[in-house]
Enzyme design. Structure first.
Site, PDB file in Angstrom:
ATOM      1  N   CYS A 281       0.805  -1.226   0.000  1.00  0.00           N
ATOM      2  CA  CYS A 281       0.000   0.000   0.000  1.00  0.00           C
ATOM      3  C   CYS A 281       0.833   1.269   0.000  1.00  0.00           C
ATOM      4  CB  CYS A 281      -0.958  -0.007   1.188  1.00  0.00           C
ATOM      5  SG  CYS A 281      -0.139  -0.178   2.793  1.00  0.00           S
ATOM      6  N   HIS A 323      -1.647   0.793   7.054  1.00  0.00           N
ATOM      7  CA  HIS A 323      -2.126   1.038   5.695  1.00  0.00           C
ATOM      8  C   HIS A 323      -1.800   2.465   5.272  1.00  0.00           C
ATOM      9  CE1 HIS A 323      -4.290   0.116   2.123  1.00  0.00           C
ATOM     10  NE2 HIS A 323      -5.296   0.948   2.354  1.00  0.00           N
ATOM     11  N   ASP A 338      -8.185   5.488  -2.379  1.00  0.00           N
ATOM     12  CA  ASP A 338      -7.281   4.390  -2.027  1.00  0.00           C
ATOM     13  C   ASP A 338      -7.080   3.528  -3.271  1.00  0.00           C
ATOM     14  OD1 ASP A 338      -5.942   2.164  -1.094  1.00  0.00           O
ATOM     15  OD2 ASP A 338      -7.139   1.951   0.711  1.00  0.00           O
TER      16      ASP A 338
END
Length: 721
Positions: A281, A323, A338
């Site tokens: 991520c 994250h 995202d």
């Protein structure tokens, strides 16, 4: 009261003449005084309340007694200040409406949606609720739309639904003007989300059709700069630039499952991510940030906690953040996205990644984004009412598909729910008809689901105490039958006691009871409407109205029954009257039974499908109904059996027969000898037979006069044979 009001008329005139040269200075003083007062307490953002009803006279409200000033600060949060008793004052009636946005409700005098509660100080919001202590005021509108306030003494902390404030204020997608650590102006969004859109700005996704097709096919890997230059050939506005970058990353960067488990084998540098085509991520977010910078877009890489693949309800987040995602500045405000979760998904063990584009995480409304993204810095929630980490942990995880499918809200808003008297209930509201599935600990048992036009209700009956995992899946009703259901909610279900009186049959097919789905399958009407039928004597009746040319039959299943399927079916007697079908059920014993009606168009190939289910429940232990008589293929629709209904006849008895057999010219009963039946003027065939020395009894008929060829219709067995 001004001091000059006590002077005589002559004294007031002399005072005015004497003070006239000072008038300009006095007017300036009033101006500055009023400006100071308005800055501190804007009259349009202030409401005053009393203990008792506010009397409305000529568009104004007069009050006496203890008062409360309710206003909004710069963060648009309600602030209340209490004042001691004072003389009657007057304020414009519309003050309340300007601040609260009360909706009219003439039906209920004290509707919860027209109620606001205030405290001395700010209201603290915890997990979608507001807690307050100290002296409080209940503010509502009566039937005449007059504000009514009741004061209460100090008491322990209380909880009331957070939406109380929102319901009265009305939803606004309002962007605040306060400076933040991000630099510039950050959008602050109201909560809850605007149900007309999942995005933080109005979007017509069709406008991106050509751009998305172009960006997804761009194949530049030699440098980030060249990649951005190529994408910008078709992207011109800031929004289009962000969209092109988003689409490219979501379609070309895969999650690095190997690097996730071994940090030495991964790199999050944008150049490395571009070259390898994979990252975790942080690499997704870093590449997105650099590409936006090259495109002239303000972008921020954010980090925090998330409810991702390995998340389980009730998890407590500790340590470092797990994250990363991004915020971009568009149209005068910040917006969240995202690209990691937009590109696809990994399995719970994080051993395999699957590309699966997810539109939901592009410019997601912050009130939805907070469901599974909790930033380290509070202001990046972009919410007017901020959540704490404890709230984030406690709140239910509404997965992206929950909103994409048009679902609105679940009655169980926390990640952990508890049973009450052995049962837990979850209700989901939706915009349109939706199909649902559920499982408990991975098995499709112990759940009772009913559909409504705007959602469903699920009742869960765990069969042992402890903690269980409840999953709910859904798909749109209009979607292809072969399309899989998507997970929309997962709960941790705590069971402290078991309802031993209710054990749902394993064979029970969901949903249960008449619904829009049974209508689509050809059951136009059904009775009873309740999905659960309770019977004390073990007998019940189900009637349906079917669509044209629909062939139906019924089955009966139970966990506690050891009877064969054929025998269980003989506990159902079906009578058809054109479009009307009647099912008489005589349960073989006490317990819970799954009753299914199967249907198929006579003109269609294939097998019958379950069109309607019921749960039949009988608690009386002494119930032991025999089977109905056996039917042969010549028993036709329109034939009706009145008596005897029991398929087992007593021995050495004279038994009466009464049947309706349209089109039959001759009928008789055969056992040890032939007993003819007589046709009555009422349309019934009637007669008797004696069961002495007989083991079975046959009802037969002929359709042609004088023909000695008979068709077998029914068969009975005689007791003790």
């Amino acid at each position: 009261m001004a001091f000059h009001e006590n002077l005589s008329r002559t004294q007031q005139i002399l005072l005015a003449i004497f003070c006239f040269p000072l008038l300009p200075f006095y007017l300036c003083y009033l101006c500055f005084s009023r400006n100071d007062k308005e800055e501190d307490e804007d009259v349009h953002n202030t409401a005053r309340a009393e203990e008792g009803r506010i009397q409305t006279i000529s568009g104004q409200s007069r009050f006496t007694g203890q008062t409360a000033d309710v206003r909004y600060d710069h963060q648009q949060e309600p602030v209340v200040t209490f004042q001691p008793d004072q003389r009657a004052q007057v304020f414009p009636k519309q003050t309340w409406q300007d601040n609260q946005g009360f909706s009219r409700n003439d039906e209920v005098d004290e509707d919860v949606h027209n109620t606001a509660r205030a405290e001395e100080g700010r209201i603290q919001t915890i997990s979608g609720q507001s807690r307050f202590t100290g002296q409080t005021a209940d503010i509502r509108h009566n039937q005449r739309q007059e504000p009514v306030v009741t004061f209460r003494p100090d008491q322990r902390a209380q909880v009331f639904p957070k939406q109380t404030w929102q319901d009265n204020q009305g939803f606004e997608d309002d962007r605040g003007q306060g400076a933040t650590s991000t630099g510039g102006q950050q959008g602050l969004y109201a909560y809850p989300w605007d149900k007309s859109s999942l995005k933080s700005i109005p979007l017509d996704l069709d406008q991106f059709k050509n751009l998305d097709a172009y960006a997804s096919k761009v194949n530049v890997r030699n440098s980030v700069e060249n990649l951005v230059d190529t994408l910008l050939q078709k992207a011109h506005s800031d929004l289009e630039k962000v969209r092109a970058i988003w689409v490219w990353i979501c379609h070309h960067i895969q999650y690095d499952v190997e690097g996730y488990h071994d940090t030495s084998k991964r790199s999050c540098e944008p150049a490395d991510v571009l070259r390898s085509g994979k990252s975790v991520c942080s690499g997704y977010a870093g590449l997105f940030e650099q590409m936006c910078s090259l495109a002239g877009i303000r972008c921020k890489k954010l980090s925090g906690f998330s409810k991702g693949a390995s998340y389980k309800p009730g998890k407590v987040f500790k340590g470092d953040s797990d994250h990363a995602w991004n915020a971009v500045y568009l149209d005068g405000g910040w917006h969240l996205l995202d690209s990691t979760w937009g590109s696809g998904f990994v399995e719970n063990s994080c051993t395999k990644f699957t590309f699966s584009y997810n539109e939901f995480y592009f410019l997601t409304h912050p009130a939805l984004f907070i469901n599974d993204h909790f930033p380290e810095e509070e202001e990046w929630q972009l919410l007017r009412w901020k959540l704490t980490l404890q709230q984030f942990e406690r709140n239910a995880w509404y997965r992206s598909k929950f909103y994409s499918l048009g679902l609105l809200v679940s009655s169980a808003e926390t990640s952990t729910i508890e049973t009450e008297n052995g049962k837990a209930t979850v209700t989901i509201e939706s915009r349109a008809p939706t199909l649902f599935l559920s499982d408990l600990n991975g098995a499709k048992e112990h759940c009772l689901m009913t559909l409504r036009g705007n959602g469903m209700t699920l009742e869960v009956y765990p069969q042992h105490t402890g903690t269980h995992c409840l999953n709910i899946f859904a798909k749109a009703a209009k979607e292809d039958k072969e399309k899989n259901y998507s997970s929309v909610l997962e709960y941790s279900l705590k069971c402290s006691s078991v309802d031993k009186g209710l054990s749902l049959p394993k064979a029970l097919i969901q949903p249960v009871g008449p619904s829009w789905l049974s209508e689509e399958k050809g059951i136009l009407e059904a009775s009873p409407r309740s999905p659960v039928v309770h019977t004390e004597d073990g007998c019940c009746l189900v009637t349906i109205t079917r669509s044209k040319n629909l062939d139906v039959f019924a089955t009966l299943d139970s966990n506690s029954s050891h009877l064969s399927e054929d025998t269980r079916r003989r506990h159902i007697w079906t009578t058809c009257y054109g479009s009307q079908v009647e099912f008489k059920i005589h349960l073989p014993h006490a317990g819970q039974f799954a009753f299914h009606i199967w249907a198929k168009k006579t003109s269609e190939a294939g097998s019958h499908q379950c069109a309607l289910s019921y749960l039949l429940s009988c608690s009386k232990k002494s119930v032991t109904w025999p089977v109905f008589p056996k039917t042969y293929g010549d028993w036709e629709e329109g034939y009706e059996l009145v008596t005897p209904l029991a398929g087992i006849l007593p021995a050495n008895r004279q038994v009466e027969f009464k049947l309706k057999l349209p089109g039959v010219t001759d009928a008789s009963v055969a056992c040890d000898k032939i007993y003819p039946l007589t046709h009555s003027g009422e349309g019934f065939w009637k007669g008797f037979c004696n069961t002495s020395d007989a083991s079975k009894v046959i009802v037969r008929a002929s359709k042609r006069p004088g023909d000695n060829t008979y068709q077998y219709l029914l068969e009975y067995r005689v007791e003790n044979h």
